[in-house]
Design a protein around this motif. Structure first.
Motif, short mmCIF file in Angstrom:
data_model
loop_
_atom_site.label_atom_id
_atom_site.label_comp_id
_atom_site.label_asym_id
_atom_site.label_seq_id
_atom_site.Cartn_x
_atom_site.Cartn_y
_atom_site.Cartn_z
N ILE A 115 49.76 18.95 60.14
CA ILE A 115 49.54 17.54 60.44
C ILE A 115 48.04 17.24 60.47
O ILE A 115 47.62 16.12 60.16
CB ILE A 115 50.23 17.16 61.77
CG1 ILE A 115 51.75 17.24 61.59
CG2 ILE A 115 49.82 15.76 62.23
CD1 ILE A 115 52.56 16.96 62.83
N GLY A 116 47.23 18.25 60.78
CA GLY A 116 45.78 18.07 60.72
C GLY A 116 45.32 17.72 59.31
O GLY A 116 44.25 17.11 59.13
N GLN A 117 46.12 18.09 58.31
CA GLN A 117 45.80 17.76 56.92
C GLN A 117 45.71 16.24 56.72
O GLN A 117 44.93 15.76 55.91
CB GLN A 117 46.88 18.35 56.00
CG GLN A 117 46.69 18.07 54.52
CD GLN A 117 47.81 18.65 53.69
OE1 GLN A 117 48.30 19.74 53.96
NE2 GLN A 117 48.25 17.92 52.68
N VAL A 118 46.53 15.50 57.47
CA VAL A 118 46.52 14.03 57.38
C VAL A 118 45.16 13.50 57.82
O VAL A 118 44.62 12.56 57.22
CB VAL A 118 47.64 13.42 58.25
CG1 VAL A 118 47.62 11.90 58.18
CG2 VAL A 118 49.00 13.94 57.80
N VAL A 119 44.59 14.12 58.86
CA VAL A 119 43.26 13.72 59.34
C VAL A 119 42.20 14.09 58.32
O VAL A 119 41.29 13.31 58.03
CB VAL A 119 42.96 14.39 60.70
CG1 VAL A 119 41.56 14.03 61.17
CG2 VAL A 119 43.99 13.95 61.74
N ARG A 120 42.32 15.29 57.76
CA ARG A 120 41.30 15.78 56.83
C ARG A 120 41.27 14.99 55.53
O ARG A 120 40.20 14.71 54.98
CB ARG A 120 41.53 17.27 56.53
CG ARG A 120 41.45 18.18 57.75
CD ARG A 120 41.37 19.65 57.37
NE ARG A 120 42.51 20.10 56.59
CZ ARG A 120 43.62 20.60 57.10
NH1 ARG A 120 43.77 20.70 58.42
NH2 ARG A 120 44.60 21.02 56.32
N THR A 121 42.46 14.63 55.02
CA THR A 121 42.53 13.94 53.72
C THR A 121 42.64 12.42 53.86
O THR A 121 42.44 11.71 52.87
CB THR A 121 43.75 14.44 52.93
OG1 THR A 121 44.96 14.10 53.65
CG2 THR A 121 43.69 15.95 52.73
N LEU A 153 59.73 15.47 57.64
CA LEU A 153 58.59 14.87 58.35
C LEU A 153 57.82 13.93 57.43
O LEU A 153 57.58 14.24 56.27
CB LEU A 153 57.65 15.97 58.84
CG LEU A 153 56.22 15.54 59.24
CD1 LEU A 153 56.25 14.69 60.51
CD2 LEU A 153 55.31 16.75 59.41
N LEU A 154 57.46 12.78 57.98
CA LEU A 154 56.49 11.89 57.34
C LEU A 154 55.41 11.61 58.37
O LEU A 154 55.68 11.16 59.48
CB LEU A 154 57.14 10.58 56.89
CG LEU A 154 56.17 9.50 56.36
CD1 LEU A 154 55.41 10.01 55.14
CD2 LEU A 154 56.93 8.22 56.02
N SER A 155 54.16 11.93 58.02
CA SER A 155 53.03 11.70 58.91
C SER A 155 52.00 10.85 58.17
O SER A 155 51.63 11.16 57.04
CB SER A 155 52.40 13.04 59.33
OG SER A 155 51.30 12.84 60.18
N VAL A 156 51.55 9.77 58.81
CA VAL A 156 50.58 8.87 58.18
C VAL A 156 49.37 8.67 59.09
O VAL A 156 49.49 8.73 60.32
CB VAL A 156 51.21 7.50 57.84
CG1 VAL A 156 52.35 7.65 56.85
CG2 VAL A 156 51.67 6.79 59.11
N PRO A 157 48.18 8.44 58.51
CA PRO A 157 46.98 8.27 59.32
C PRO A 157 46.87 6.87 59.91
O PRO A 157 47.36 5.90 59.33
CB PRO A 157 45.85 8.51 58.31
CG PRO A 157 46.42 8.09 57.00
CD PRO A 157 47.89 8.42 57.06
N MET A 158 46.23 6.77 61.08
CA MET A 158 45.89 5.48 61.67
C MET A 158 44.38 5.29 61.49
O MET A 158 43.59 6.10 61.98
CB MET A 158 46.25 5.46 63.15
CG MET A 158 47.75 5.44 63.40
SD MET A 158 48.15 5.15 65.14
CE MET A 158 47.54 6.64 65.89
#
Length: 556
Positions: free
Chosen positions: A244-250, A279-284
């Motif tokens: 999930i940290g990948q969402v923050v990085r990219t 899972l679906l994770s999106v950035p804020m």
């Protein structure tokens, strides 16, 4: 030629199918009609997933649930895959003699498969099977082909209706988030509303919201809907080490078909226990700056569509604004409280000037009486005399400061200041069964305000002693490093709670039941007056370390 009675039956079934726009209900009615018209033993309707090119069973009759969930065919694979590729119906009287057949049910003897074609594009296949050989006729194939032709358009209408309904729900959810932004500035309520709306909107089992910590290197769970305590109490995720940290990085959405089979997923046991799957994770994001992520999990495998990703991303954008507004409001409240505290300090300052005047007279009398006494222990007498002088200088310094007069700096050996100050707490250390460990390395003299420096270290010593009610060890060390004299004061007490750690040097912040919370505020002010810096490192139930760094001035 097809009999009129069967055409009438097909017409009536088609009317029933076209009476609804709910996609799943449409699919169920189509397969029920196909099985009924052909008197088939089993039947299935498969649709093509355009992203993967795989045929998935959407609805079925007569098959075990496991067969339905596990059966996935590539286009061109098996009889069904062949029909999807060629766009032509096929009638197989004996499946055992057809090399294309893939055995799913050992009792099946014959099969009829027809394509679902919409605007010259195959979107799926309708299959009916029988445990009897040669169970289907050419007439059956014509009827099912006609049914499929009509159904393809109905399926499209149903999907368009579903898409429209999704858009309406999306707008409604985003409107609700907008209302939260304007109606409440309570951060906790904002976060709870966001995860609740995310679960409802995405029709998922669990939704969670994670915010970046102050260092930006960890994601912290702030709100959960549907996950229970096991999920809520998950440890923080390292941005550089987690999926999930990948969402923050990219700064891009992340989709995982099944987290239970994903090696990089941090909490496999928890996922299996809670029942998390896709899972679906999106950035804020706020002005190109990421503040956290929204995660949503399904209970079964699900490929999130581009529309679903866009929907959750829109929700995340609105949520980020709501969170920022709530945070700004909390900061504003904090500033108002600090203004009130400053006003309190102003009143205390006025009172302190009056108190200082009142102290000076009895202090002079005490000093005169002391000189008339005969004290056998010369060491104690020296300490008392020095401290009376120091008290007098503090009062004088305070009154000069109140009048706008600045105290004078002197060249001092900080180790001597530490030794003198430790003498003042020696009795209390002994009384509370505390060990003292000193490591004072040779230091150059520096320019400082002697009384203020002594007050600085005395406050830190007393603070450390108060933190070790049941005994412990006080460590004091000093050394010269990179142009600074560094003094570390370490205790083995209860540590500083995380809730106040960042505010520990502010006035009136304290963990003591009877404390005013001014000691560390004074320490911080004195360090700043010497153009130094102070840092604190604390671990609950292990202790705290205060590091004071004062600039060195070379003695000529």
């Amino acid at each position: 030629m097809v009999e009129n009675s069967r055409l009438t039956e097909l017409y009536n079934l088609s009317r029933v199918i076209s009476s609804t726009l709910e996609p799943q209900e449409v699919l169920n009615l189509i397969i029920d009609a196909a099985v009924k018209i052909t008197k088939a033993t089993t039947g299935s309707l498969m649709l093509i997933d355009r992203d993967s090119g795989i045929l998935n069973i959407e609805v079925a009759r007569g098959f075990p649930p496991r067969v339905v969930s596990d059966t996935k065919l590539k286009i061109g694979e098996g009889i069904t895959g062949w029909v999807a590729k060629q766009g032509k119906p096929v009638l197989v009287p004996d499946v055992t003699r057809d090399k294309r057949y893939i055995k799913i049910d050992k009792d099946v003897k014959s099969e009829l498969a027809v394509p679902l074609i919409l605007e010259d594009e195959v979107i799926g296949v309708v299959n009916v099977d029988s445990t009897r050989a040669s169970a289907f006729t050419q007439e059956d194939m014509e009827l099912i082909f006609t049914l499929a032709s009509q159904s393809a358009k109905i399926i499209q209408n149903a999907k368009l209706y579903e898409t429209l309904k999704w858009r309406v729900e999306e707008l409604s959810a985003l409107f609700d988030i907008g209302k939260v932004i304007t109606e409440t500035l309570n951060l906790e309520k904002v976060l709870e509303t966001i995860v609740e709306k995310a679960s409802h909107l995405m029709n998922t089992k669990v939704s969670s919201l994670m915010l970046l910590n102050s260092g930006g290197d960890e994601l912290v769970i702030k709100a959960v809907h549907g996950g229970g305590m096991d999920y809520t109490l998950k440890p923080n995720l390292k941005v550089d080490e987690s999926l999930i940290g990948q969402v923050v990085r990219t700064k891009k959405p992340l989709m995982i078909l099944d987290v239970r089979k994903e090696k990089g997923y941090r909490h496999l046991d928890l996922a299996k226990k809670v029942g998390l799957c896709s899972l679906l994770s999106v950035p804020m994001m706020v002005k190109e700056r990421i503040i956290g992520v929204i995660n949503t999990y399904t209970a079964a495998q699900h490929r999130f569509t581009s529309e679903e990703i866009q929907l959750l991303s829109s929700l995340a954008d609105q949520s980020a604004i709501a969170i920022e507004n709530a945070r700004l409001y909390e900061q504003m409240i904090g500033l108002e409280e600090r203004i009130r505290e400053t006003e309190k300090l102003g009143v205390l300052g006025e009172m302190a000037i009056e108190v200082a005047h009142e102290i000076r007279n009895p202090l002079t009398i005490v000093k005169m009486l002391f000189h008339s006494l005969s004290i056998p222990d010369k060491k104690d007498a020296t300490i008392i005399e020095n401290e009376l002088d120091r008290m007098n200088r503090i009062v004088t310094q305070f009154l000069n400061y109140a009048r706008g007069e600045k105290p004078e700096q002197q060249k001092m050996d900080i180790n001597q200041v530490l030794e003198n100050t430790l003498l003042l707490v020696e009795h209390r250390l002994s009384q509370q069964r505390m060990k003292l460990k000193k490591t004072l390395l040779p230091l150059p003299s520096i320019s400082c305000y002697p009384e203020k420096t002594a007050q600085l270290f005395l406050n830190l010593f007393l603070n450390a002693i108060d933190a070790m009610e049941d005994g412990g060890e006080l460590e004091v060390s000093s050394e010269a490093i990179g142009g600074f004299i560094q003094v570390k004061i370490k205790d083995s007490g209860s540590g500083i709670p995380e809730s106040i750690k960042e505010r520990i040097f502010q006035p009136f912040v304290t963990t003591k039941a009877k404390g005013l919370g001014l000691g560390l505020a004074i320490v911080h002010r004195v360090v700043e007056e010497h153009r130094g810096k102070i840092e604190v490192d604390s671990t609950p139930d292990i202790g705290a370390t205060f590091t004071v760094s004062l600039p060195i001035e070379v003695v000529q």
